[in-house]
Design a protein around this motif. Structure first.
Motif, PDB file in Angstrom:
ATOM      1  N   PHE A  34      -4.849   2.144  14.770  1.00 45.79           N
ATOM      2  CA  PHE A  34      -4.124   1.596  13.606  1.00 45.79           C
ATOM      3  C   PHE A  34      -2.892   0.825  14.075  1.00 45.79           C
ATOM      4  CE2 PHE A  34      -5.680   5.578  11.180  1.00 45.79           C
ATOM      5  CZ  PHE A  34      -6.898   4.992  10.911  1.00 45.79           C
TER       6      PHE A  34
ATOM      7  N   THR B 191      -4.661  10.541   0.611  1.00 45.46           N
ATOM      8  CA  THR B 191      -4.594   9.517   1.648  1.00 45.46           C
ATOM      9  C   THR B 191      -3.615   9.958   2.730  1.00 45.46           C
ATOM     10  OG1 THR B 191      -5.046   7.810   0.003  1.00 45.46           O
ATOM     11  CG2 THR B 191      -4.105   7.081   2.093  1.00 45.46           C
ATOM     12  N   TRP B 192      -3.981   9.766   3.983  1.00 46.59           N
ATOM     13  CA  TRP B 192      -3.154  10.152   5.122  1.00 46.59           C
ATOM     14  C   TRP B 192      -2.016   9.149   5.261  1.00 46.59           C
ATOM     15  CZ3 TRP B 192      -5.174  10.033  10.828  1.00 46.59           C
ATOM     16  CH2 TRP B 192      -4.309  10.764  11.641  1.00 46.59           C
ATOM     17  N   VAL B 193      -0.798   9.563   4.952  1.00 46.32           N
ATOM     18  CA  VAL B 193       0.365   8.677   4.888  1.00 46.32           C
ATOM     19  C   VAL B 193       0.707   8.091   6.260  1.00 46.32           C
ATOM     20  CG1 VAL B 193       2.830   8.540   4.324  1.00 46.32           C
ATOM     21  CG2 VAL B 193       1.269   9.811   2.827  1.00 46.32           C
TER      22      VAL B 193
ATOM     23  N   GLU C 187      -1.404   5.136   7.009  1.00 48.37           N
ATOM     24  CA  GLU C 187      -1.042   3.966   6.202  1.00 48.37           C
ATOM     25  C   GLU C 187       0.236   3.302   6.727  1.00 48.37           C
ATOM     26  OE1 GLU C 187      -3.038   2.528   3.913  1.00 48.37           O
ATOM     27  OE2 GLU C 187      -4.401   4.080   4.658  1.00 48.37           O
TER      28      GLU C 187
ATOM     29  N   ARG D  36      -0.885   1.367   9.786  1.00 43.30           N
ATOM     30  CA  ARG D  36      -1.673   0.185   9.387  1.00 43.30           C
ATOM     31  C   ARG D  36      -0.773  -0.940   8.877  1.00 43.30           C
ATOM     32  NH1 ARG D  36      -5.663   3.914   6.700  1.00 43.30           N
ATOM     33  NH2 ARG D  36      -7.502   3.851   8.031  1.00 43.30           N
ATOM     34  N   ALA D  37       0.301  -0.574   8.176  1.00 42.91           N
ATOM     35  CA  ALA D  37       1.221  -1.566   7.614  1.00 42.91           C
ATOM     36  C   ALA D  37       2.249  -2.054   8.631  1.00 42.91           C
ATOM     37  CB  ALA D  37       1.935  -0.976   6.396  1.00 42.91           C
TER      38      ALA D  37
ATOM     39  N   SER E 103       0.833  -1.205   0.000  1.00 38.01           N
ATOM     40  CA  SER E 103       0.000   0.000   0.000  1.00 38.01           C
ATOM     41  C   SER E 103       0.869   1.256   0.000  1.00 38.01           C
ATOM     42  CB  SER E 103      -0.946   0.009   1.197  1.00 38.01           C
ATOM     43  OG  SER E 103      -0.219   0.027   2.403  1.00 38.01           O
ATOM     44  N   ILE E 104       2.038   1.199   0.641  1.00 37.41           N
ATOM     45  CA  ILE E 104       2.935   2.362   0.674  1.00 37.41           C
ATOM     46  C   ILE E 104       3.507   2.602  -0.721  1.00 37.41           C
ATOM     47  CG2 ILE E 104       4.994   3.363   1.731  1.00 37.41           C
ATOM     48  CD1 ILE E 104       2.524   2.960   3.627  1.00 37.41           C
TER      49      ILE E 104
ATOM     50  N   SER F 287      -1.029  11.808   0.469  1.00 35.32           N
ATOM     51  CA  SER F 287      -0.604  11.346  -0.855  1.00 35.32           C
ATOM     52  C   SER F 287      -1.236  12.243  -1.912  1.00 35.32           C
ATOM     53  CB  SER F 287      -1.034   9.895  -1.079  1.00 35.32           C
ATOM     54  OG  SER F 287      -2.432   9.831  -1.287  1.00 35.32           O
TER      55      SER F 287
ATOM     56  N   ARG G 183       2.059   1.943  -3.505  1.00 39.28           N
ATOM     57  CA  ARG G 183       0.969   2.542  -4.298  1.00 39.28           C
ATOM     58  C   ARG G 183       0.845   4.033  -4.008  1.00 39.28           C
ATOM     59  NH1 ARG G 183      -1.716  -2.309  -3.096  1.00 39.28           N
ATOM     60  NH2 ARG G 183      -2.927  -1.306  -1.454  1.00 39.28           N
ATOM     61  N   LEU G 184       0.977   4.403  -2.729  1.00 38.10           N
ATOM     62  CA  LEU G 184       0.907   5.833  -2.376  1.00 38.10           C
ATOM     63  C   LEU G 184       2.019   6.611  -3.051  1.00 38.10           C
ATOM     64  CD1 LEU G 184       0.139   5.820   1.455  1.00 38.10           C
ATOM     65  CD2 LEU G 184      -1.438   6.307  -0.404  1.00 38.10           C
TER      66      LEU G 184
END
Length: 195
Positions: A67, A37-39, A42, A45-46, A2-3, A33, A5-6
């Motif tokens: 998160f 999207t709030w980096v 993310e 979350r990861a 997901s990172i 991003s 992709r951002l």
């Protein structure tokens, strides 16, 4: 994933999270991003960061901690590495001079010379204690002397006193796991793995 992709979205934007630089001259920002999207969320979350408690930065605290907790429970990212594992209070003596996240049940609390000391066990030479200065204790929603029996999750630098001790410089370092949730209008920043 997901990172990546951002990052592939293109240049993002930064907005000030706190209006003035910290004591080291650093400016705290929230990263968005290219698509908004709030980096920081993310990263948490990861499992690629943990929440850093910073004074004057409490917006979205409950969300950021949730998160981080979800990633920790799923053993994602740093939470799969034993160097970043959630510690128990009786392990604290092994981690003096490091930043840790510790979870345990309070066994006693007492006021001594302008501070509240919260203990997680009877062996003060090995088990973690918290030192909460009176100025910080006054900012807590209730009296820490009444926390005996409650589960806490605390984060910060473990130093050495009679035994391992974490100096609480901000109420946001303490999560009361048995307490009612705090209002969503508070905040804390997502920091790197060392924060």
């Amino acid at each position: 994933d997901s990172i990546r992709r951002l990052l592939a979205e293109g240049p993002g934007t930064a907005r000030l999270a706190v209006p003035t630089p910290d004591r080291y001259g650093r400016t705290l920002v929230e990263m968005l991003s290219a698509r908004g999207t709030w980096v920081q969320a993310e990263l948490l979350r990861a499992g690629l960061a943990r929440v850093s408690v910073l004074p004057d930065c409490r917006a979205a605290r409950a969300s950021l901690l949730a998160f981080e907790d979800a990633a920790r429970r799923a053993h994602l990212g740093i939470w799969a590495d034993s160097d970043y594992a959630l510690r128990s209070p009786d392990q604290a003596w092994r981690y003096v001079d490091s930043v840790q996240v510790v979870e345990g049940r309070v066994t006693s609390a007492q006021a001594v010379r302008g501070a509240v000391y919260v203990n997680f066990g009877e062996d003060w030479k090995r088990g973690l204690g918290l030192r909460i200065p009176a100025r910080v204790a006054r900012t807590l929603p209730d009296d820490p002397l009444a926390w005996t029996g409650e589960r806490l999750r605390v984060r910060g630098w473990i130093g050495k006193g009679i035994g391992p001790v974490m100096a609480i410089e901000d109420a946001a370092q303490i999560e009361r796991l048995d307490a009612k949730p705090a209002p969503a209008s508070e905040t804390v920043a997502a920091g790197g793995a060392g924060g």
